[in-house]
Design an enzyme around this catalytic site. Structure first.
Site, PDB file in Angstrom:
ATOM      1  CG  ASP A   1      52.343  41.263  21.121  1.00  0.00           C
ATOM      2  OD1 ASP A   1      52.856  40.119  21.059  1.00  0.00           O
ATOM      3  OD2 ASP A   1      52.841  42.177  21.774  1.00  0.00           O
TER       4      ASP A   1
ATOM      5  CG  ASP B   1      46.483  45.116  24.855  1.00  0.00           C
ATOM      6  OD1 ASP B   1      46.249  45.716  23.795  1.00  0.00           O
ATOM      7  OD2 ASP B   1      47.615  45.065  25.370  1.00  0.00           O
TER       8      ASP B   1
ATOM      9  CB  CYS C   1      35.377  46.636  44.964  1.00  0.00           C
ATOM     10  SG  CYS C   1      36.571  45.762  43.932  1.00  0.00           S
TER      11      CYS C   1
ATOM     12  CB  CYS D   1      38.827  42.951  44.049  1.00  0.00           C
ATOM     13  SG  CYS D   1      39.559  44.124  45.200  1.00  0.00           S
TER      14      CYS D   1
ATOM     15  CB  CYS E   1      37.504  45.816  48.166  1.00  0.00           C
ATOM     16  SG  CYS E   1      38.243  47.085  47.085  1.00  0.00           S
TER      17      CYS E   1
ATOM     18  CG  HIS F   1      40.911  47.475  43.405  1.00  0.00           C
ATOM     19  ND1 HIS F   1      39.650  47.511  43.957  1.00  0.00           N
ATOM     20  CD2 HIS F   1      41.074  48.652  42.744  1.00  0.00           C
ATOM     21  CE1 HIS F   1      39.077  48.668  43.645  1.00  0.00           C
ATOM     22  NE2 HIS F   1      39.919  49.383  42.916  1.00  0.00           N
TER      23      HIS F   1
HETATM   24 ZN   LIG Z   1      38.521  46.099  45.014  1.00  0.00          ZN
END
Ligand SMILES: [Zn+2]
Length: 372
Positions: free
Chosen positions: A90, A263, A301, A303, A306, A331
């Site tokens: 930016d 963003d 999920c 991630c 999870c 996550h």
């Molecule tokens: Zn997750």
């Protein structure tokens, strides 16, 4: 060196690819925010695993610490943080605005005091470009004059006119073909001012266009309406970036109005505060209801969080363990990354409206006209 391929449209939503020398950015896409050269709490490999193509760095923060010249001596922002994909920086305009009382804007420059040591810093359009060149980002943003909303019409008009003049100065100062420059459309919530600003900037040679000055306190419906009246005046063959937005709902509603890139600090900031985004709406992991819950936050999920139970994640936050914020940041960015991937697929398959309406209802919102 930069090219945007608009591949498909579905109910106003655009599926595209923004080609950069450091790799392709699939759109619609979400850029995780790496304010001072790190996406808070995550390693760069973990960020990549969330599906992000491009990340964001903050000119204001990096100018103050470690200093853009130091970043350059450390090999540039990519080398320093270990991210070899595209990076967008930016211009510093929004931070100058958000520091409110500390700043003063004249035609020449925005002057502000460092929040770190109180020293006085003058940010001209030319200096903003110089900093972004030293950082070595792939996409630089023009310096704009950001104001709080609501504001008097004369204040909005003055900031808009200055933003256009500063955009020209940035265009003149930016002389590196390997660094794209995006203009920023201002104009508050006024459709006529948005049209005027978008039209004037669209006539200038920028590689992309941002919708700025939103997510500064207006209602979601006002944001969506302003996006809609802005994007109709932007070139179809250039990427469109809505700065600093937003919630999962904001993403889908604005994609429906022609936005390609986003963003926001929301996934990581909320993650650090024990809030997890899911298809059923946000979950507050500190709540006692999760104490002995053996289920993961989301069943399917991929991630890092999870792999564990909600009860364990809650315990980490209660015990002030640093792993809690790390897991939920991962996550949430994974959730945003998957949401964008699913959105792209839905656009390709001409079912964006049904897809978005289903997600919005899951989060507890009635879809607005552009989606429904
Ligand atoms: Zn997750």
């Amino acid at each position: 060196m930069f090219r945007f391929d608009l591949q498909h449209e579905s109910n106003g939503a655009r599926r595209g690819v923004f080609h950069t020398p450091r790799g392709d950015v699939q759109t619609p896409g979400f850029m995780p925010v790496g304010t001072v050269g790190t996406v808070k709490g995550l390693t760069i490999d973990q960020v990549a695993a969330t599906g992000a193509d491009m990340i964001l760095g903050n000119t204001y923060h990096l100018r103050l610490r470690p200093g853009h010249e130091t970043v350059a001596r450390l090999g540039g922002l990519h080398q320093m943080c270990g991210w070899d994909g595209p990076i967008l920086t930016d211009s510093g305009g929004f931070q100058v605005f958000s520091l409110g009382a500390l700043n003063k804007v004249t035609e020449h420059a925005a002057t502000f005091r460092s929040h770190l040591d109180g020293s006085k810093i003058e940010l001209t359009p030319e200096h903003s470009i110089e900093i972004q060149q030293a950082l070595g980002s792939d996409v630089a943003m023009v310096l704009d004059h950001v104001i709080a909303l609501p504001a008097e019409q004369s204040v909005v008009e003055d900031a808009l006119a200055r933003s256009i003049r500063w955009a020209k100065r940035c265009r003149d100062a930016a002389d590196r073909p390997e660094q794209a420059l995006f203009a920023i459309v201002q104009g508050g919530l006024d459709p006529e001012l948005r049209r005027q600003c978008a039209t004037e900037l669209a006539a200038m040679p920028f590689e992309g266009f941002a919708v700025g000055g939103l997510s500064v306190g207006e209602a979601p419906e006002e944001m969506y309406a302003t996006t809609a009246v802005t994007t109709v005046h932007l070139p179809v063959d250039k990427p469109r970036y809505l700065m600093g937005v937003g919630t999962p709902r904001d993403l889908l509603e604005n994609i429906a109005r022609g936005i390609d890139l986003f963003d926001c600090v929301m996934p990581t900031r909320n993650g650090r505060n024990a809030l997890a985004f899911t298809d059923d709406g946000p979950i507050k992991l500190r709540n006692a209801v999760h104490r002995e819950d053996t289920r993961p936050i989301m069943e399917d999920c991929p991630c890092l969080a999870c792999r564990h139970s909600r009860g364990y994640v809650r315990h980490l936050f209660n015990a002030n363990e640093m792993l809690g914020p790390i897991l939920l940041s991962h996550h949430n960015l994974t959730y945003y990354g998957r949401l964008m991937r699913q959105t792209r697929q839905a656009i390709e398959e001409d079912r964006f409206s049904a897809f978005a309406a289903g997600k919005l209802r899951g989060w507890g919102y009635e879809p607005m006209d552009a989606v429904a």
